[in-house]
Design a protein around this motif. Structure first.
Motif, PDB file in Angstrom:
ATOM      1  N   GLY A 225       0.793  -1.223   0.000  1.00  0.00           N
ATOM      2  CA  GLY A 225       0.000   0.000   0.000  1.00  0.00           C
ATOM      3  C   GLY A 225       0.819   1.263   0.000  1.00  0.00           C
ATOM      4  O   GLY A 225       0.266   2.348   0.183  1.00  0.00           O
ATOM      5  N   LYS A 226       2.145   1.167  -0.210  1.00  0.00           N
ATOM      6  CA  LYS A 226       3.011   2.336  -0.202  1.00  0.00           C
ATOM      7  C   LYS A 226       2.921   3.064  -1.548  1.00  0.00           C
ATOM      8  O   LYS A 226       3.090   2.463  -2.602  1.00  0.00           O
ATOM      9  CB  LYS A 226       4.455   1.921   0.073  1.00  0.00           C
ATOM     10  N   VAL A 227       2.654   4.345  -1.488  1.00  0.00           N
ATOM     11  CA  VAL A 227       2.578   5.141  -2.710  1.00  0.00           C
ATOM     12  C   VAL A 227       4.001   5.453  -3.183  1.00  0.00           C
ATOM     13  O   VAL A 227       4.800   6.014  -2.430  1.00  0.00           O
ATOM     14  CB  VAL A 227       1.796   6.446  -2.479  1.00  0.00           C
ATOM     15  N   VAL A 228       4.311   5.101  -4.423  1.00  0.00           N
ATOM     16  CA  VAL A 228       5.647   5.287  -4.976  1.00  0.00           C
ATOM     17  C   VAL A 228       5.553   6.225  -6.165  1.00  0.00           C
ATOM     18  O   VAL A 228       4.805   5.961  -7.110  1.00  0.00           O
ATOM     19  CB  VAL A 228       6.282   3.943  -5.406  1.00  0.00           C
ATOM     20  N   SER A 229       6.271   7.319  -6.115  1.00  0.00           N
ATOM     21  CA  SER A 229       6.276   8.261  -7.234  1.00  0.00           C
ATOM     22  C   SER A 229       7.691   8.571  -7.710  1.00  0.00           C
ATOM     23  O   SER A 229       7.852   9.263  -8.716  1.00  0.00           O
ATOM     24  CB  SER A 229       5.585   9.576  -6.826  1.00  0.00           C
ATOM     25  N   GLU A 230       8.705   8.100  -6.994  1.00  0.00           N
ATOM     26  CA  GLU A 230      10.102   8.359  -7.360  1.00  0.00           C
ATOM     27  C   GLU A 230      10.834   7.044  -7.604  1.00  0.00           C
ATOM     28  O   GLU A 230      10.579   6.049  -6.918  1.00  0.00           O
ATOM     29  CB  GLU A 230      10.812   9.146  -6.257  1.00  0.00           C
ATOM     30  N   LEU A 231      11.715   7.082  -8.572  1.00  0.00           N
ATOM     31  CA  LEU A 231      12.566   5.916  -8.834  1.00  0.00           C
ATOM     32  C   LEU A 231      14.021   6.370  -8.836  1.00  0.00           C
ATOM     33  O   LEU A 231      14.336   7.500  -9.203  1.00  0.00           O
ATOM     34  CB  LEU A 231      12.192   5.234 -10.145  1.00  0.00           C
ATOM     35  N   VAL A 232      14.897   5.470  -8.441  1.00  0.00           N
ATOM     36  CA  VAL A 232      16.313   5.778  -8.298  1.00  0.00           C
ATOM     37  C   VAL A 232      17.100   4.984  -9.330  1.00  0.00           C
ATOM     38  O   VAL A 232      16.937   3.757  -9.439  1.00  0.00           O
ATOM     39  CB  VAL A 232      16.820   5.442  -6.880  1.00  0.00           C
ATOM     40  N   VAL A 233      17.931   5.662 -10.111  1.00  0.00           N
ATOM     41  CA  VAL A 233      18.848   5.006 -11.053  1.00  0.00           C
ATOM     42  C   VAL A 233      20.138   4.713 -10.295  1.00  0.00           C
ATOM     43  O   VAL A 233      20.781   5.624  -9.763  1.00  0.00           O
ATOM     44  CB  VAL A 233      19.123   5.896 -12.277  1.00  0.00           C
ATOM     45  N   ARG A 234      20.505   3.427 -10.233  1.00  0.00           N
ATOM     46  CA  ARG A 234      21.666   2.995  -9.454  1.00  0.00           C
ATOM     47  C   ARG A 234      22.750   2.404 -10.358  1.00  0.00           C
ATOM     48  O   ARG A 234      22.471   1.956 -11.485  1.00  0.00           O
ATOM     49  CB  ARG A 234      21.246   1.940  -8.414  1.00  0.00           C
ATOM     50  N   ALA A 235      23.978   2.400  -9.845  1.00  0.00           N
ATOM     51  CA  ALA A 235      25.088   1.771 -10.564  1.00  0.00           C
ATOM     52  C   ALA A 235      24.921   0.255 -10.491  1.00  0.00           C
ATOM     53  O   ALA A 235      24.803  -0.303  -9.399  1.00  0.00           O
ATOM     54  CB  ALA A 235      26.420   2.188  -9.951  1.00  0.00           C
ATOM     55  N   PRO A 236      24.896  -0.436 -11.632  1.00  0.00           N
ATOM     56  CA  PRO A 236      24.712  -1.893 -11.600  1.00  0.00           C
ATOM     57  C   PRO A 236      25.905  -2.636 -11.020  1.00  0.00           C
ATOM     58  O   PRO A 236      25.758  -3.745 -10.514  1.00  0.00           O
ATOM     59  CB  PRO A 236      24.485  -2.255 -13.066  1.00  0.00           C
TER      60      PRO A 236
END
Length: 360
Positions: free
Chosen positions: A174-185
């Protein structure tokens, strides 16, 4: 001087000793005849890197040594967590995007999960009714197909969430997610960050470039008339730094406007050079090519040759013209530093050789 006058001149000089050794015609002249003809000789000079031209090149990373990171979803950059040139660790955040598309994607996934749960319950009910003998086989098959369709939709949306760096299981809390993080693979060097706070990135747009290797390539452009001097495996020197490398490949096609050909060099050690850096390249031609005066070259029966003095005779030696630099010619052939190449009077010897060859 035409052929008739040349032969007459040779006869007056007493040049009667024209010998045929095997299949190679040898002109035997006395020192006096050589002096009278005005022949001059010089040893061929090995073409070394010190005397070669310098060509511009650009430092590159090998294809398996760097990676382009893209924005998995469209969004606006709200935070930048690293800067170009930094060493980053696996999983380290590079930038954060605010993405309305992500909000919609999460909602779609939650609806797909609800549809899958409903389809599973429907199938369970139809299976129970069939076991009790009051169910309809057709409705059971429709329930099975409905569950497979719901699962396919749910799995597809879950895959998109994973590509965005999110765990689909967390969205079920039920967590509202509006941001995504680009990470180093994985760990490496952040070569370039393509985003600043406030910038908008489309889906698939370049976000960052990472490097994972100390290996370096250099790509140089050579004029068409010079590229014949270079071949794979040949050594090269890179400036600045006097770094050494070897030629990996010579392009099969030429650049249409500049009429140049790309040559790729792999450096033995080049970790200090930066991708995109401009350098100078000199190719080591030792043991491959020779420099002779352009006047030494003559065309004999359609082939380029130079006349070489061996013992008492003069022999035409076939060579391949690889380029010219001023009055010097760069040739490839079976020559040695001990040879004496005719640098003046070669045309006269060509005429005499042809006349004797026709007589035989």
């Amino acid at each position: 001087m035409n052929l008739r006058s040349l032969l007459t001149g040779l006869a007056l000089l007493g040049c009667s000793a024209l010998a045929l050794a095997g299949e190679t015609l040898e002109l035997e002249l006395t020192p006096a005849q050589i002096e009278s003809l005005g022949l001059r000789f010089a040893a061929p000079v090995p073409a070394t890197s010190a005397s070669g031209s310098a060509w511009p090149g650009t430092v590159l990373l090998p294809p398996d040594g760097h990676e382009l990171l893209i924005a998995p979803l469209p969004g606006r950059v709200v935070r930048v967590h690293a800067s170009s040139g930094e060493v980053v660790q696996a999983g380290q955040p590079l930038l954060t995007l605010y993405s309305p598309t992500l909000v919609q994607l999460v909602q779609d996934y939650l609806r797909a999960q609800a549809s899958e749960d409903l389809a599973r319950q429907t199938l369970t009910r139809e299976q129970r009714l069939v076991r009790e003998g009051i169910g309809v086989e057709r409705r059971l098959r429709e329930a099975e197909i409905g569950l497979r369709q719901a699962q396919a939709e749910s799995q597809g949306l879950a895959a998109r969430l994973k590509l965005a760096g999110l765990d689909p299981r967390q969205t079920l809390q039920g967590k509202v997610v509006s941001e995504l993080v680009v990470r180093a693979p994985r760990a490496g060097s952040l070569l370039l960050l393509h985003a600043t706070p406030g910038a908008w990135l489309d889906e698939g747009a370049a976000a960052a470039e990472l490097g994972y290797t100390e290996r370096r390539w250099v790509e140089a452009e050579l004029p068409l008339e010079q590229v014949g001097q270079v071949q794979p495996g040949q050594r090269a020197e890179i400036q600045p730094g006097a770094m050494a490398g070897r030629v990996l490949a010579v392009a099969l096609t030429a650049e249409a406007q500049r009429q140049t050909v790309r040559v790729r060099i792999e450096l033995d050690q080049g970790g200090t050079l930066r991708p995109g850096q401009r350098v100078q390249v000199r190719f080591d031609e030792t043991g491959l090519l020779w420099r002779v005066p352009g006047s030494a070259l003559v065309n004999l029966d359609g082939n380029e040759v130079v006349f070489v003095q061996r013992r008492e005779g003069l022999l035409p030696r076939p060579v391949v013209l690889r380029g010219r630099s001023g009055e010097a010619a760069l040739v490839e052939g079976a020559l040695s530093a001990e040879d004496r190449v005719v640098t003046l009077g070669a045309m006269a010897l060509k005429a005499a050789w042809q006349a004797q060859h026709e007589a035989k």
